[in-house]
Design a protein around this motif. Structure first.
Motif, PDB file in Angstrom:
ATOM      1  N   ASN A   1       9.925  -9.197 -87.230  1.00 30.05           N
ATOM      2  CA  ASN A   1      10.059 -10.611 -86.879  1.00 30.05           C
ATOM      3  C   ASN A   1       8.930 -11.372 -87.577  1.00 30.05           C
ATOM      4  O   ASN A   1       7.793 -11.369 -87.109  1.00 30.05           O
ATOM      5  CB  ASN A   1       9.964 -10.794 -85.369  1.00 30.05           C
ATOM      6  CG  ASN A   1      11.036 -10.032 -84.625  1.00 30.05           C
ATOM      7  OD1 ASN A   1      12.188 -10.438 -84.590  1.00 30.05           O
ATOM      8  ND2 ASN A   1      10.659  -8.907 -84.022  1.00 30.05           N
TER       9      ASN A   1
ATOM     10  N   THR B   1       5.783  -8.110 -84.652  1.00 32.78           N
ATOM     11  CA  THR B   1       5.641  -9.568 -84.740  1.00 32.78           C
ATOM     12  C   THR B   1       4.299  -9.966 -85.345  1.00 32.78           C
ATOM     13  O   THR B   1       3.931 -11.135 -85.309  1.00 32.78           O
ATOM     14  CB  THR B   1       5.783 -10.215 -83.349  1.00 32.78           C
ATOM     15  OG1 THR B   1       4.750  -9.717 -82.496  1.00 32.78           O
ATOM     16  CG2 THR B   1       7.135  -9.916 -82.742  1.00 32.78           C
TER      17      THR B   1
ATOM     18  N   GLY C   1      13.866 -13.367 -82.527  1.00 39.64           N
ATOM     19  CA  GLY C   1      13.812 -11.947 -82.203  1.00 39.64           C
ATOM     20  C   GLY C   1      15.187 -11.382 -81.901  1.00 39.64           C
ATOM     21  O   GLY C   1      15.521 -10.257 -82.301  1.00 39.64           O
TER      22      GLY C   1
ATOM     23  N   ASN D   1      17.262 -11.225 -85.272  1.00 41.98           N
ATOM     24  CA  ASN D   1      16.812 -10.124 -86.128  1.00 41.98           C
ATOM     25  C   ASN D   1      17.271  -8.770 -85.592  1.00 41.98           C
ATOM     26  O   ASN D   1      17.592  -7.860 -86.367  1.00 41.98           O
ATOM     27  CB  ASN D   1      15.287 -10.153 -86.247  1.00 41.98           C
ATOM     28  CG  ASN D   1      14.788 -11.329 -87.060  1.00 41.98           C
ATOM     29  OD1 ASN D   1      15.522 -11.906 -87.853  1.00 41.98           O
ATOM     30  ND2 ASN D   1      13.536 -11.706 -86.854  1.00 41.98           N
TER      31      ASN D   1
END
Length: 763
Positions: free
Chosen positions: A273, A236, A293, A296
């Protein structure tokens, strides 16, 4: 022959079945601030598709989400937690209003920036703030959420629901620190301490910062410590882009965060992400981040299934989690141990903790924790819970840091109108057998100037008491403050109000958010004014002097979230007061009288005020306001002297800067409705409307004397529309105010700062 084949088959099963069961899946979670909430959606998708998670490592926000899962939290529970108001308070440092210990609070002032002074080797050293976001909420939450799991695992992270590792940074040695045992809450708290935002903590005498400074994607830790057969990575965060000369945040990221490789080996798969519209602390976007999230991960589920043949049903995971959480010890405390204070200071803290029994639970501790933090003599308390096997309860360790003895502040208000003012204060704190505080402040500006000296002592008695004495000098100059750059104004009569007062006050808490106070005050007021609209430079003003004793008993409760322009909470004030004194009138060159006169005055007054905010939904809050005053206050010797010594209805910041006879009365009731349109956490628009209804208006009669109108005259109105941005140091506001009076009605004004004043003598 058949027997030998069966034996051979059994032998093969004994060899290969254990090998099959020994296969495992490891999950590695990156940092990324608020973006890291996407890890919840990743874990949710993996569980729903029966993909097992046998080991987990994380950094920063990855450490928080990974730690929650390792501690037995389900994805649903994690989602509920991060969407809660409580979680937002952790990320912003704001304390829940119901835990604000109002008894310890000083009256609000116009301070904006604090500068703490410490004394080292007999020299004074100024200390700049080390963090933007207070961490009291976060420190307590780290203990509350993870203490029981740490105890059950016997402080070994391999014995959690899922074996776990997280990474922090030793700032002194500039190297990563890998946590595999110890206090789980402290390990996670250290891992997510982003520099300048959150205050670092010390673990085993090592000062620790965010793990992202050295390892923002701890794949190597997962491989070295667990060596799983399959690896899933959730990313992330991205490496910082090339810094720009004008982008300070990007420059800091490049300096503080290490460049990270997110490449996985052949037995791994990476879930990326990416967010372009989420900043470091945008936790209010949690639903969007989590869902992305999840989406994905589901988009890569076919590849994950193809790579990883292992499956574990949701029922199997839930049964195992239930067995794990069933035996977690309850957070009950039996002993308090304090570090960082001397014996007298420790005794003060222990006596300040009122308990009806020798043990207390986490909810009772939360109230006590914030009570202690509200004491101006304490800077920080880091709580740690350690399980005691003999008592089957926890011991509470508190690392307490005493507040710097000397604190200076600056503040005030920058305005487009004539109400600019500066503010400065200095405060000296000392903790011992009781808490002591000396404070001085000064306001300076065209409208208002003031000087206050105050001493306060807090006694840790069975019923806590505070005793304070304050000397205050106030000056209001309504004449010089009357100009306005936006509209042509009609100047009011020349009005200057000087006063000095000494007050002695005793206070005791009734509940966490309320207190009862008794007060004695002696004050001298001097009012300078002309009773005519036209006067010459050589003319002298009339002067009314009032020397009085003031006795007051009051009850006050307050949970409002801001000193000015609040959006949540409630405030109630009820007070009964008695005033007795001598009024002396000295006529000026335009007065009708020629000699000085005196008059004894006394009255009783009952005053009440209430302000409550009701959140209707995320975007709209309704506020209700009420104020009532009853008094047998007599007329002073002329109209202006009467008005200047009469209570005024001033519900908005700008109205407190105006002298408006239409909103002054001896007996009145007022109602208000405040509609707040919440644009984001810091920005809102408020539309306020008030109705002011005096029982009788104070009117000017012949010879400049004051008299009453008929009972129940027509009420007057007050309207205000304000756009407010709450910055880290104070509010920025643009307001349009309407007053129902004769000369000028509309005032458009911009302010940055606080329109607040020291207490008046007759308040």
């Amino acid at each position: 022959m058949k027997k030998s084949k069966v034996l051979l088959l059994l032998l093969l099963l004994q060899v290969f079945i254990p090998y099959a069961h020994s296969q495992s899946v490891g999950l590695v979670l990156s940092g990324g601030g608020a973006k890291g909430l996407a890890h919840i959606g990743v874990i949710q998708a993996l569980e729903e598709n029966n993909i097992p998670i046998d080991y987990i490592t994380g950094t920063s926000m990855g450490a928080i989400i990974g730690g929650l899962y390792a501690a037995g939290y389900t994805p649903r529970q994690m989602r509920k937690l991060v969407l809660s108001e409580e979680f937002l308070r952790w990320s912003t440092g704001k304390i829940d209003g119901k835990y604000i210990y109002y008894f310890k609070k000083e009256p609000p002032d116009a301070s904006m920036i604090n500068l703490r002074i410490s004394f080292e080797d007999s020299s004074a050293v100024a200390q700049l703030p080390s963090n933007l976001v207070p961490t009291h909420q976060m420190d307590f939450a780290a203990m509350q959420i993870f203490a029981a799991q740490s105890a059950q695992a016997k402080y070994n992270f391999d014995s959690l629901f899922v074996p776990f590792r997280c990474v922090a940074t030793d700032i002194h040695k500039n190297k990563e620190v890998i946590f595999s045992k110890g206090n789980l809450g402290s390990a996670i708290r250290a891992s997510m301490t982003f520099p300048f935002y959150f205050k670092p903590i010390s673990v085993n005498d090592v000062l620790l910062f965010d793990g992202g400074m050295k390892n923002n994607f701890p794949l190597n830790v997962l491989v070295d410590d667990f060596n799983p057969d399959y690896i899933i990575g959730s990313k992330t965060a991205d490496n910082s882009t090339k810094p720009d000369a004008d982008d300070l945040v990007n420059q800091l990221e490049n300096m503080l965060l290490s460049k990270t490789s997110f490449d996985l080996p052949d037995n791994g798969i990476l879930i990326e992400n990416k967010f372009t519209d989420v900043r470091l602390l945008d936790f209010d976007k949690a639903p969007y981040i989590i869902s992305k999230g999840y989406i994905n991960t589901m988009g890569k589920m076919d590849s994950i299934r193809q790579l990883i043949p292992l499956r574990r049903t949701a029922d199997e995971v839930d049964k195992r989690r239930s067995r794990y959480t069933k035996h977690l010890p309850s957070l009950t405390f039996s002993k308090v141990l304090i570090e960082g204070l001397n014996d007298l200071e420790k005794e003060y803290l222990l006596q300040s903790i009122y308990r009806k029994a020798d043990t207390f639970d986490i909810n009772q501790l939360r109230e006590v924790y914030f009570k202690l933090l509200a004491d101006g003599t304490i800077s920080s308390i880091y709580p740690l819970a350690s399980y005691d096997n003999e008592s089957d309860m926890f011991n509470l360790y508190m690392r307490v840091k005493e507040e710097n003895r000397l604190i200076t502040t600056i503040g005030g208000n920058i305005s487009s109108g004539p109400i600019n003012q500066g503010f400065a204060s200095v405060e000296y704190n000392q903790l011992g057998a009781y808490a002591r505080k000396l404070k001085a402040n000064i306001y300076y500006g065209r409208l208002y100037s003031s000087l206050m000296l105050k001493a306060r002592a807090d006694l840790p008695t069975y019923f806590p008491l505070s005793i304070s004495g304050a000397l205050t000098l106030n000056r209001w100059d309504y004449y010089n403050s009357s100009s306005d750059p936006f509209f042509e104004d009609v100047r009011p009569a020349y009005l200057i109000k000087n006063e000095s007062n000494f007050r002695l006050q005793v206070r005791t808490p009734v509940k966490t958010n309320s207190l009862l106070s008794a007060e004695f005050a002696f004050g001298i007021g001097e009012d300078e004014y002309y009773q005519v609209d036209k006067f010459l430079k050589a003319d002298t003003s009339d002067l009314t002097e009032f020397r009085a004793l003031h006795y007051k008993l009051s009850y006050n409760t307050n949970t409002l979230n801001y000193r000015q322009f609040p959006t949540k909470g409630e405030c109630f004030l009820f007070q009964l007061s008695h005033v007795r004194g001598v009024e002396e009138y000295k006529p000026g060159s335009t007065g009708l009288q020629e000699r000085e006169t005196g008059k004894f005055q006394h009255w009783l007054e009952l005053y009440g005020k209430a302000s409550v905010y009701y959140p209707i939904n995320k975007w709209y809050t309704l506020g209700l306001y009420g104020e009532v005053n009853y008094s047998n206050r007599p007329f002073f010797q002329n109209y202006y002297a009467t008005l200047l010594n009469t209570r005024s209805f001033q519900p908005t910041p700008h109205s407190r800067t105006q002298f408006m006879p239409v909103y002054r009365a001896h007996e009145y009731a007022a109602l208000g409705v405040k509609q707040l349109f919440i644009l984001n956490r810091s920005l809102h628009f408020r539309a306020e409307s008030y109705l002011f209804a005096p029982y009788r208006k104070i009117e000017e009669r012949g010879n400049y004397l004051a008299g009453y109108s008929r009972a129940f005259p027509s009420p007057t109105y007050l309207l205000s529309g304000t756009l407010v941005y709450h910055s880290l140091v104070g509010p920025l506001s643009l307001s349009l105010n309407y007053y129902d009076k004769e000369d000028k009605n509309l005032y458009l004004i911009f302010n940055f700062g606080f329109i607040l004043f020291n207490q008046k003598g007759l308040d």
